[in-house]
Design an enzyme around this catalytic site. Structure first.
Site, mmCIF file in Angstrom:
data_model
loop_
_atom_site.group_PDB
_atom_site.id
_atom_site.type_symbol
_atom_site.label_atom_id
_atom_site.label_comp_id
_atom_site.label_asym_id
_atom_site.label_seq_id
_atom_site.Cartn_x
_atom_site.Cartn_y
_atom_site.Cartn_z
ATOM 1 N N CYS A 171 8.261 9.274 0.508
ATOM 2 C CA CYS A 171 7.094 9.699 1.186
ATOM 3 C C CYS A 171 6.959 10.877 2.135
ATOM 4 O O CYS A 171 5.967 12.200 2.533
ATOM 5 C CB CYS A 171 7.257 8.511 2.123
ATOM 6 S SG CYS A 171 8.029 6.989 1.932
ATOM 7 N N HIS A 214 9.163 -3.889 -4.432
ATOM 8 C CA HIS A 214 9.265 -3.234 -5.554
ATOM 9 C C HIS A 214 10.637 -1.840 -5.416
ATOM 10 O O HIS A 214 11.046 -1.248 -6.634
ATOM 11 C CB HIS A 214 8.027 -2.076 -5.205
ATOM 12 C CG HIS A 214 7.808 -1.051 -4.406
ATOM 13 N ND1 HIS A 214 8.377 0.594 -4.681
ATOM 14 C CD2 HIS A 214 7.676 -0.805 -3.324
ATOM 15 C CE1 HIS A 214 8.697 1.048 -3.552
ATOM 16 N NE2 HIS A 214 8.328 -0.070 -2.769
ATOM 17 N N GLN A 244 15.316 -1.750 2.194
ATOM 18 C CA GLN A 244 16.288 -1.143 1.084
ATOM 19 C C GLN A 244 17.445 -1.624 0.886
ATOM 20 O O GLN A 244 19.418 -1.628 0.374
ATOM 21 C CB GLN A 244 16.657 0.174 2.262
ATOM 22 C CG GLN A 244 15.683 1.239 1.304
ATOM 23 C CD GLN A 244 15.549 1.890 0.339
ATOM 24 O OE1 GLN A 244 16.329 1.065 -0.596
ATOM 25 N NE2 GLN A 244 14.269 2.439 -0.348
ATOM 26 N N THR A 282 -7.028 -13.690 0.124
ATOM 27 C CA THR A 282 -6.372 -13.631 -1.509
ATOM 28 C C THR A 282 -5.256 -12.929 -2.094
ATOM 29 O O THR A 282 -5.698 -12.474 -1.853
ATOM 30 C CB THR A 282 -7.635 -13.795 -2.340
ATOM 31 O OG1 THR A 282 -8.478 -13.989 -2.104
ATOM 32 C CG2 THR A 282 -7.369 -14.760 -3.442
ATOM 33 N N ASN A 309 17.344 5.158 4.037
ATOM 34 C CA ASN A 309 16.739 4.989 2.588
ATOM 35 C C ASN A 309 16.945 6.439 2.103
ATOM 36 O O ASN A 309 17.079 6.024 1.023
ATOM 37 C CB ASN A 309 15.031 4.659 2.615
ATOM 38 C CG ASN A 309 14.800 6.245 3.814
ATOM 39 O OD1 ASN A 309 14.817 5.187 5.031
ATOM 40 N ND2 ASN A 309 13.825 6.787 3.526
ATOM 41 N N SER A 327 10.796 -5.259 0.459
ATOM 42 C CA SER A 327 9.567 -4.840 0.200
ATOM 43 C C SER A 327 10.003 -5.558 -1.761
ATOM 44 O O SER A 327 11.138 -5.718 -1.707
ATOM 45 C CB SER A 327 9.075 -3.773 -0.314
ATOM 46 O OG SER A 327 8.365 -3.045 -0.435
ATOM 47 N N GLY A 363 6.172 -3.108 2.483
ATOM 48 C CA GLY A 363 7.516 -2.964 3.235
ATOM 49 C C GLY A 363 6.526 -2.245 4.702
ATOM 50 O O GLY A 363 7.012 -2.251 5.637
ATOM 51 N N THR A 364 5.793 -1.947 3.980
ATOM 52 C CA THR A 364 4.518 -1.041 5.461
ATOM 53 C C THR A 364 3.991 -1.807 6.080
ATOM 54 O O THR A 364 4.013 -1.753 7.404
ATOM 55 C CB THR A 364 4.094 -0.013 4.477
ATOM 56 O OG1 THR A 364 4.366 1.252 3.623
ATOM 57 C CG2 THR A 364 2.579 1.202 5.387
HETATM 58 N N1 PLP Z 1 10.593 0.680 4.886
HETATM 59 C C1 PLP Z 1 11.755 1.238 3.707
HETATM 60 C C2 PLP Z 1 13.363 1.584 4.420
HETATM 61 C C3 PLP Z 1 11.073 1.777 2.765
HETATM 62 O O1 PLP Z 1 12.672 2.814 1.716
HETATM 63 C C4 PLP Z 1 10.293 1.758 2.241
HETATM 64 C C5 PLP Z 1 9.805 2.560 1.092
HETATM 65 O O2 PLP Z 1 9.850 3.551 1.070
HETATM 66 C C6 PLP Z 1 9.313 0.813 3.044
HETATM 67 C C7 PLP Z 1 9.345 0.595 3.787
HETATM 68 C C8 PLP Z 1 7.815 0.885 2.649
HETATM 69 O O3 PLP Z 1 7.555 0.084 2.234
HETATM 70 P P1 PLP Z 1 6.348 0.031 0.502
HETATM 71 O O4 PLP Z 1 6.521 0.798 -0.470
HETATM 72 O O5 PLP Z 1 6.660 -1.594 0.400
HETATM 73 O O6 PLP Z 1 5.672 -0.393 1.220
#
Ligand code: PLP
Length: 369
Positions: free
Chosen positions: A316, A193, A171, A229, A143, A191, A69-70
């Site tokens: 985070c 995970h 989320q 890759t 989140n 994302s 997601g980042t």
């Molecule tokens: N965006 C939101 C709302 C999230 O909760 C998170 C992860 O905590 C992310 C982005 C980041 O995703 P990733 O952990 O896959 O980089």
């Protein structure tokens, strides 16, 4: 152990792990290789692209696989040059907030109300200011609080102004219906995970009229939009997780909602509890609350000793000693924000675990007071 932190990450579903394994052990070919082993890997990526597209009601060609997601959030904002004006909501994930700081004075922050929502009138107000943004980013479901924004309404307005819209749906997917086709947003991050897939995998969903500005340059992978890759096994896992989410979302959401209501009922029997964003639509699995006079991080550590995993805000941000930026943006008092605990359920949690959690919480509070 009682795991109540599914917004931080979810355990990989065993069906997902099983789907991934052959792409680590047997079908290890490089998807760009032309021989059979490569073609098998390529075909697995194609299937995963279809599975992820199906979860978010998009075309497979609109999916760019990323490292999570980042990266998807970074890639989305990168469509705008840093001398263009952008606006991001005050409750975005750090991968939006921190990344957008490169825009310096060309970035404005969109305030939220006390429930954590971005109102359409606030969005409209931005357009009365000098620097009209060319891209706006608003998260679909938060989140921390789980509050759900009306992205469709915002996107419709922005589209009438020819302004691009990005939404971070990390989320939201798998917990509520998400249709990229209907939403009207131009860019959307997801994302793996958070939906029982592996970590380190995600995607940017994009409208084909948008010109993507790749962050990674090299080979022609992902249609030249994301070189490197491919992480085949992770992508396969993400695809499988997406397929399962399509099949099981209603059942999972219903189950989590029962747990959420049970927890909220229990919290009502504890004095001085505030449930954040209580009055608005929220994700079925998320409850963020504070107990006046109790430090959130301390409570987290005490719960950890009892083998209960919760978060004191976003994963985070934890350990920073600061009040959550999300709650601060909502105008929540510093002391109350510092006592926040986030509980986020998953498909394998049980009512019994909620009952136990309430009991443990109460036992701490009677000792503390
Ligand atoms: N965006 C939101 C709302 C999230 O909760 C998170 C992860 O905590 C992310 C982005 C980041 O995703 P990733 O952990 O896959 O980089």
């Amino acid at each position: 152990m009682i795991y109540f932190d599914h917004n931080a990450t979810t355990p990989v579903d065993t069906r997902v792990a099983e789907a991934m394994l052959p792409y680590i052990t047997t079908f290890y070919g490089n998807p760009s290789s032309l021989y059979k082993l490569g073609r098998i890997a390529r075909s697995a990526i194609d299937t995963a692209r279809e599975q992820v597209a199906a979860l978010v009601d998009a075309q497979p060609a609109q999916i760019i696989f990323t490292s999570g997601g980042t990266e998807a959030n970074n890639l989305a904002l990168s469509v705008m040059p840093i001398n263009s004006a952008i606006a991001v909501s005050a409750i975005e994930h750090p991968s939006v907030v921190e990344f957008s700081s490169q825009w310096k004075n060309n970035r404005q922050s969109i305030p939220v109300d006390s429930a954590g929502l971005v109102s359409i009138s606030t969005i409209k107000a931005i357009f009365k200011q000098a620097a009209i943004p060319r891209l706006v980013s608003v998260m679909m479901a938060n989140n921390e609080t789980g509050a759900i924004q009306d992205i469709e309404e915002i996107a419709e307005f922005l589209s009438s102004k020819q302004v691009l819209m990005h939404t971070d749906a990390v989320q939201a997917i798998g917990k509520m219906p998400v249709s990229f086709a209907q939403l009207g947003a131009d860019l959307m991050s997801v994302s793996s995970h958070k939906i029982y897939g592996p970590k380190g995998c995600g995607a940017l969903v994009f409208d084909k009229k948008i010109e993507i500005n790749p962050l990674l340059i090299g080979g022609g992978q992902e249609n030249g939009l994301r070189a490197g890759t491919e992480n085949v096994a992770a992508i396969v896992g993400f695809g499988k997780a997406a397929e399962l989410a399509v099949l099981e979302m209603d059942q999972r959401a219903e189950h989590c909602l029962v747990l959420r209501l049970r927890l909220e009922q229990g919290l009502k029997t504890i004095p001085n509890v505030t449930v954040f964003s209580e009055q608005v639509a929220r994700l079925p699995n998320t409850v963020q609350f504070s107990i006046q006079g109790i430090d959130g991080e301390m409570l987290l550590m005490q719960l950890d000793r009892k083998n209960i995993a919760v978060s004191s805000g976003s994963a985070c941000a934890s350990g920073g000693g600061k009040a959550s930026p999300v709650l601060t943006a909502m105008g929540i008092d510093y002391q109350i924000a510092k006592s926040a605990i986030r509980v986020s359920f998953g498909k394998n949690n049980t009512e019994e675990e909620i009952n136990q959690f309430i009991l443990v919480l109460k036992s701490f509070l009677t000792k503390d007071r």
